[in-house]
Motif scaffolding. Sequence first.
Motif, mmCIF file in Angstrom:
data_model
loop_
_atom_site.group_PDB
_atom_site.id
_atom_site.type_symbol
_atom_site.label_atom_id
_atom_site.label_comp_id
_atom_site.label_asym_id
_atom_site.label_seq_id
_atom_site.Cartn_x
_atom_site.Cartn_y
_atom_site.Cartn_z
ATOM 1 N N HIS A 157 0.847 -1.193 0.000
ATOM 2 C CA HIS A 157 0.000 0.000 0.000
ATOM 3 C C HIS A 157 0.878 1.236 0.000
ATOM 4 N N ALA A 245 3.551 -1.836 4.227
ATOM 5 C CA ALA A 245 2.517 -0.872 4.572
ATOM 6 C C ALA A 245 2.976 0.566 4.445
ATOM 7 N N SER A 251 -3.628 1.507 5.788
ATOM 8 C CA SER A 251 -2.779 0.332 6.002
ATOM 9 C C SER A 251 -3.010 -0.285 7.376
ATOM 10 N N CYS A 262 3.707 -7.979 8.446
ATOM 11 C CA CYS A 262 3.840 -6.714 7.729
ATOM 12 C C CYS A 262 5.196 -6.074 7.993
ATOM 13 N N CYS A 264 6.780 -2.184 8.001
ATOM 14 C CA CYS A 264 6.470 -0.761 8.000
ATOM 15 C C CYS A 264 7.773 0.030 7.983
#
Length: 303
Positions: A157, A245, A251, A262, A264
Amino acid sequence: MNYVYPKLSEKDLGFIRLGGAGLGNLLFTYARALVYARDHGCQMIWPTWPSVKLGPILRREMDKRFYNNLFDNRCHAVGGVKKLWLLSTKKRLPEAEAKKGLANKPDGRIIEFEGLEGCFDEILYDSGYVFENLKQNLKPGNRDALAFDFRDSIGVHIRLGDFARVSEAEAQAGRHDSALPVQWYADMISQVRQAAGREVRVWIFSDGTEEELKPVLSLPRIQRLTFGTSIADIMALSQVPLLIASGSSFSMWARYLGRMSCICHTGQMKQRILTERDDAFEWECGGQISEEIGEKIRELFAE
């Protein structure tokens, strides 16, 4: 019986709103109200999702954020004329006051929820319940997102739009509403693939232009994807095995609903969402993927 109402904008006319936050932020209000109604035996009043905003129109954004095409009231919440009557006649009690124990008597008051209020703090263990409610209320056109096959793939994303273009240092410092450097996403994709030992399929969800996304779209086996609405794309991203993300609440909602692993950007995780019940990882990275995370990625994409 007491009622619960998620008030999504200050200017809420009961059938349409003027302005207001983006969907990710609105969902915090809705989900807290939903869980409170379940836990305290209250009747939910259906929120006013449709909104009129000038900003997305003036900026010529792809998503105009009218939010009239997201949900239908399929959960038997109070709507229509009865909703308007209740909102205009019943006494309202702020969420904070209700949580102090002032709403225990079934006197027909409306407990009003507003804002982000700690994001997922109060609903961290309720993601399954929230997911099923959102799924139940999706408009038919948004349901294709849940039927798409995301097995053995990476979801990415990339939030750009009206977010500020910031430096690497600003992003790492945790600046909110930051459009992360697109090159960071490209680097993470390459490193994840290197750890997996193969070119895993990648799906890009973004409000950026083709030119802005060039560093990622130029990589092999990468495809841009959207299901047409913000809620459909959030639900779609919740199905991926691994999410790279953005720092946006969009997100965060995909992470919360999907409980997936995930990655980040450093300073942009905002909130840890996984609990001891989850068999996944959430990790911040500003540069090089660690050997520990690399091993977890190899396990995740083992053929």
